[in-house]
Design a protein around this motif. Structure first.
Motif, PDB file in Angstrom:
ATOM      1  N   VAL A  31       0.839  -1.203   0.000  1.00 24.39           N
ATOM      2  CA  VAL A  31       0.000   0.000   0.000  1.00 24.39           C
ATOM      3  C   VAL A  31       0.871   1.249   0.000  1.00 24.39           C
ATOM      4  N   PHE A  32       1.905   1.234   0.819  1.00 22.53           N
ATOM      5  CA  PHE A  32       2.829   2.362   0.917  1.00 22.53           C
ATOM      6  C   PHE A  32       3.537   2.587  -0.416  1.00 22.53           C
ATOM      7  N   GLY A  33       4.018   1.492  -1.015  1.00 21.32           N
ATOM      8  CA  GLY A  33       4.753   1.621  -2.269  1.00 21.32           C
ATOM      9  C   GLY A  33       3.883   2.036  -3.433  1.00 21.32           C
ATOM     10  N   LEU A  34       2.637   1.545  -3.472  1.00 27.71           N
ATOM     11  CA  LEU A  34       1.761   1.839  -4.601  1.00 27.71           C
ATOM     12  C   LEU A  34       1.061   3.183  -4.452  1.00 27.71           C
ATOM     13  N   MET A  35       0.517   3.455  -3.256  1.00 23.02           N
ATOM     14  CA  MET A  35      -0.321   4.634  -3.075  1.00 23.02           C
ATOM     15  C   MET A  35       0.442   5.842  -2.548  1.00 23.02           C
ATOM     16  N   ARG A  36       1.713   5.627  -2.174  1.00 28.89           N
ATOM     17  CA  ARG A  36       2.562   6.703  -1.679  1.00 28.89           C
ATOM     18  C   ARG A  36       2.012   7.362  -0.420  1.00 28.89           C
ATOM     19  N   ILE A  37       1.294   6.583   0.412  1.00 24.61           N
ATOM     20  CA  ILE A  37       0.833   7.116   1.684  1.00 24.61           C
ATOM     21  C   ILE A  37       1.188   6.124   2.792  1.00 24.61           C
ATOM     22  N   ILE A  38       1.449   6.658   3.961  1.00 22.05           N
ATOM     23  CA  ILE A  38       1.671   5.812   5.131  1.00 22.05           C
ATOM     24  C   ILE A  38       0.299   5.580   5.767  1.00 22.05           C
ATOM     25  N   ALA A 172       4.060  -2.304 -11.736  1.00 23.36           N
ATOM     26  CA  ALA A 172       4.176  -1.123 -12.587  1.00 23.36           C
ATOM     27  C   ALA A 172       3.663   0.118 -11.870  1.00 23.36           C
ATOM     28  N   GLY A 173       2.594  -0.067 -11.081  1.00 24.02           N
ATOM     29  CA  GLY A 173       2.061   1.054 -10.323  1.00 24.02           C
ATOM     30  C   GLY A 173       3.021   1.542  -9.267  1.00 24.02           C
ATOM     31  N   VAL A 174       3.766   0.617  -8.658  1.00 27.67           N
ATOM     32  CA  VAL A 174       4.775   0.995  -7.670  1.00 27.67           C
ATOM     33  C   VAL A 174       5.895   1.774  -8.332  1.00 27.67           C
ATOM     34  N   ASP A 175       6.324   1.314  -9.526  1.00 26.03           N
ATOM     35  CA  ASP A 175       7.447   1.956 -10.215  1.00 26.03           C
ATOM     36  C   ASP A 175       7.057   3.296 -10.835  1.00 26.03           C
ATOM     37  N   ASP A 176       5.896   3.323 -11.514  1.00 28.68           N
ATOM     38  CA  ASP A 176       5.497   4.560 -12.195  1.00 28.68           C
ATOM     39  C   ASP A 176       3.988   4.528 -12.415  1.00 28.68           C
ATOM     40  N   ARG A 177       3.255   5.029 -11.450  1.00 30.01           N
ATOM     41  CA  ARG A 177       1.798   4.943 -11.536  1.00 30.01           C
ATOM     42  C   ARG A 177       1.229   5.855 -12.620  1.00 30.01           C
ATOM     43  N   SER A 238       8.133  -4.006  -1.701  1.00 28.23           N
ATOM     44  CA  SER A 238       8.870  -5.257  -1.881  1.00 28.23           C
ATOM     45  C   SER A 238       8.396  -6.313  -0.894  1.00 28.23           C
ATOM     46  N   VAL A 239       7.796  -7.386  -1.406  1.00 23.78           N
ATOM     47  CA  VAL A 239       7.397  -8.507  -0.548  1.00 23.78           C
ATOM     48  C   VAL A 239       8.629  -9.227   0.009  1.00 23.78           C
ATOM     49  N   PRO A 240       9.663  -9.515  -0.829  1.00 23.09           N
ATOM     50  CA  PRO A 240      10.885 -10.100  -0.253  1.00 23.09           C
ATOM     51  C   PRO A 240      11.511  -9.196   0.810  1.00 23.09           C
ATOM     52  N   GLY A 241      11.461  -7.889   0.590  1.00 22.96           N
ATOM     53  CA  GLY A 241      11.985  -6.959   1.581  1.00 22.96           C
ATOM     54  C   GLY A 241      11.220  -7.042   2.886  1.00 22.96           C
ATOM     55  N   ALA A 242       9.885  -7.163   2.792  1.00 23.92           N
ATOM     56  CA  ALA A 242       9.073  -7.306   4.003  1.00 23.92           C
ATOM     57  C   ALA A 242       9.415  -8.600   4.725  1.00 23.92           C
ATOM     58  N   ALA A 243       9.667  -9.672   3.965  1.00 19.96           N
ATOM     59  CA  ALA A 243      10.012 -10.958   4.581  1.00 19.96           C
ATOM     60  C   ALA A 243      11.350 -10.882   5.307  1.00 19.96           C
ATOM     61  N   VAL A 244      12.357 -10.345   4.633  1.00 22.21           N
ATOM     62  CA  VAL A 244      13.688 -10.244   5.245  1.00 22.21           C
ATOM     63  C   VAL A 244      13.650  -9.296   6.445  1.00 22.21           C
ATOM     64  N   GLY A 245      13.001  -8.149   6.274  1.00 28.61           N
ATOM     65  CA  GLY A 245      12.909  -7.192   7.368  1.00 28.61           C
ATOM     66  C   GLY A 245      12.187  -7.770   8.579  1.00 28.61           C
ATOM     67  N   SER A 246      11.133  -8.552   8.340  1.00 26.98           N
ATOM     68  CA  SER A 246      10.374  -9.154   9.439  1.00 26.98           C
ATOM     69  C   SER A 246      11.221 -10.158  10.212  1.00 26.98           C
ATOM     70  N   VAL A 247      11.966 -10.985   9.479  1.00 21.24           N
ATOM     71  CA  VAL A 247      12.828 -11.972  10.134  1.00 21.24           C
ATOM     72  C   VAL A 247      13.909 -11.266  10.953  1.00 21.24           C
ATOM     73  N   VAL A 248      14.535 -10.252  10.351  1.00 22.93           N
ATOM     74  CA  VAL A 248      15.602  -9.523  11.047  1.00 22.93           C
ATOM     75  C   VAL A 248      15.080  -8.885  12.331  1.00 22.93           C
ATOM     76  N   LEU A 283      16.640  -2.245   1.908  1.00 17.14           N
ATOM     77  CA  LEU A 283      17.498  -3.317   1.383  1.00 17.14           C
ATOM     78  C   LEU A 283      17.060  -3.779   0.002  1.00 17.14           C
ATOM     79  N   PHE A 284      15.745  -3.815  -0.241  1.00 14.47           N
ATOM     80  CA  PHE A 284      15.242  -4.295  -1.522  1.00 14.47           C
ATOM     81  C   PHE A 284      14.517  -3.195  -2.295  1.00 14.47           C
ATOM     82  N   GLY A 285      14.619  -1.975  -1.822  1.00  4.46           N
ATOM     83  CA  GLY A 285      13.971  -0.862  -2.524  1.00  4.46           C
ATOM     84  C   GLY A 285      14.746  -0.460  -3.761  1.00  4.46           C
ATOM     85  N   ARG A 286      14.051   0.087  -4.717  1.00  4.90           N
ATOM     86  CA  ARG A 286      14.662   0.532  -5.961  1.00  4.90           C
ATOM     87  C   ARG A 286      15.289   1.901  -5.778  1.00  4.90           C
TER      88      ARG A 286
END
Length: 288
Positions: A31-38, A172-177, A238-248, A283-286
């Motif tokens: 949601v944060f990455g696509l809609m640009r809101i927290i 695509a929406g995350v990269d350039d909506r 990033s779903v992989p980023g969320a996974a790695v961040g959650s484990v860490v 870590l996994f952000g563009r």
């Protein structure tokens, strides 16, 4: 403190807590990455899912029914918030954030009025009882189940994100909506769908997590804080980023509370600060 069984126990505690964080943070990061809101109401969705899930699971003795009830109510609530409220302030960052803060306060007060101030925990009849022996350590089966649920949902999200047209549109929406909207995709409904999915993931985490952490007034702020740290470390969208961040964060939290409880919060925010300094996109952000 450094005995193998102790280390294994804390590692499993960290992984089970990290699994809950993933269920919460995976929806938030998309949601944060696509809609640009927290979406600061995300923790409140976790709370509602937890309360409803515990109540329904207690009445039926069925965890699945509790999860479905929590997801259904939270999904409808999130749809209302996005369509009726957020759409009217789209693109205005401060009003969007303040609106989600207001939604969080309203939901928290409603939960307090309806469910009271006592903590709610999943009844034993709705959990997976028993324990497993792992390398000589007896560990609750339910916590292993929580880890398994997070792994299954994580794999499903990764497959949808990388192997389906919907996933391609979201990426695509995350990269350039703006470009994806120019291609004829109704980005407004993509926003709505992703907002509802993110809230549903939070509701799943709330219900399942009630077997590990009690649902109580104020839990929405606690879990949101951890989820934001995970999102910042992993990277937006990033779903992989969320996974790695959650484990860490889960592992750091477990070992810090066991070894240096007075500095538990410091050990959580220190890695976040380090990531912000070395790699502001996560870590996994563009990078731009």
């Amino acid at each position: 403190m450094f005995e193998p069984l102790f280390l294994l126990q804390q590692a499993l505690n960290g992984l089970s807590f990290g699994a809950l964080l993933f269920l919460l943070a995976s929806g938030l990061t998309l949601v944060f990455g696509l809609m640009r809101i927290i979406n600061l109401a995300h923790g409140a969705f976790y709370m509602v899912g937890g309360y409803l899930g515990v109540v329904v699971a207690g009445l039926t003795g069925n965890l699945l029914l509790g999860v479905l009830a929590g997801v259904a109510v939270v999904a409808v609530t999130a749809f209302f918030v996005e369509v009726v409220l957020l759409r009217f302030v789209r693109g205005q960052e401060l009003p969007e954030v303040l609106l989600t803060v207001g939604v969080s306060f309203v939901v928290a007060d409603l939960c307090l009025a309806i469910f009271g101030g006592d903590p709610y925990t999943l009844p034993r009849s709705a959990t997976i009882e028993g324990s497993l022996t792992i390398a000589g350590l007896t560990y609750p089966t339910y916590r292993i189940f929580v880890i398994g649920v997070a792994i299954v949902i994580g794999i499903a999200l990764a497959l949808v994100q990388t192997r389906t047209r919907i996933g391609a549109i979201v990426r695509a929406g995350v990269d350039d909506r703006e470009i994806i909207a120019a291609m004829g995709v109704n980005i407004r409904w993509v926003f709505t769908g992703m907002f509802v999915v993110g809230a549903a993931l939070a509701a799943i985490g709330g219900t399942i997590g009630a077997g590990v952490i009690s649902v109580r007034p104020g839990i929405q702020d606690d879990v949101l804080l951890y989820a934001l740290v995970v999102v910042i470390i992993g990277g937006l969208g990033s779903v992989p980023g969320a996974a790695v961040g959650s484990v860490v964060i889960g592992l750091i939290d477990a070992f810090a509370k066991a070894w240096i409880p007075d500095l538990a919060y410091f050990t959580i925010f220190a890695p976040m600060a380090l990531v912000l300094v070395l790699r502001p996109t996560g870590l996994f952000g563009r990078t731009a």
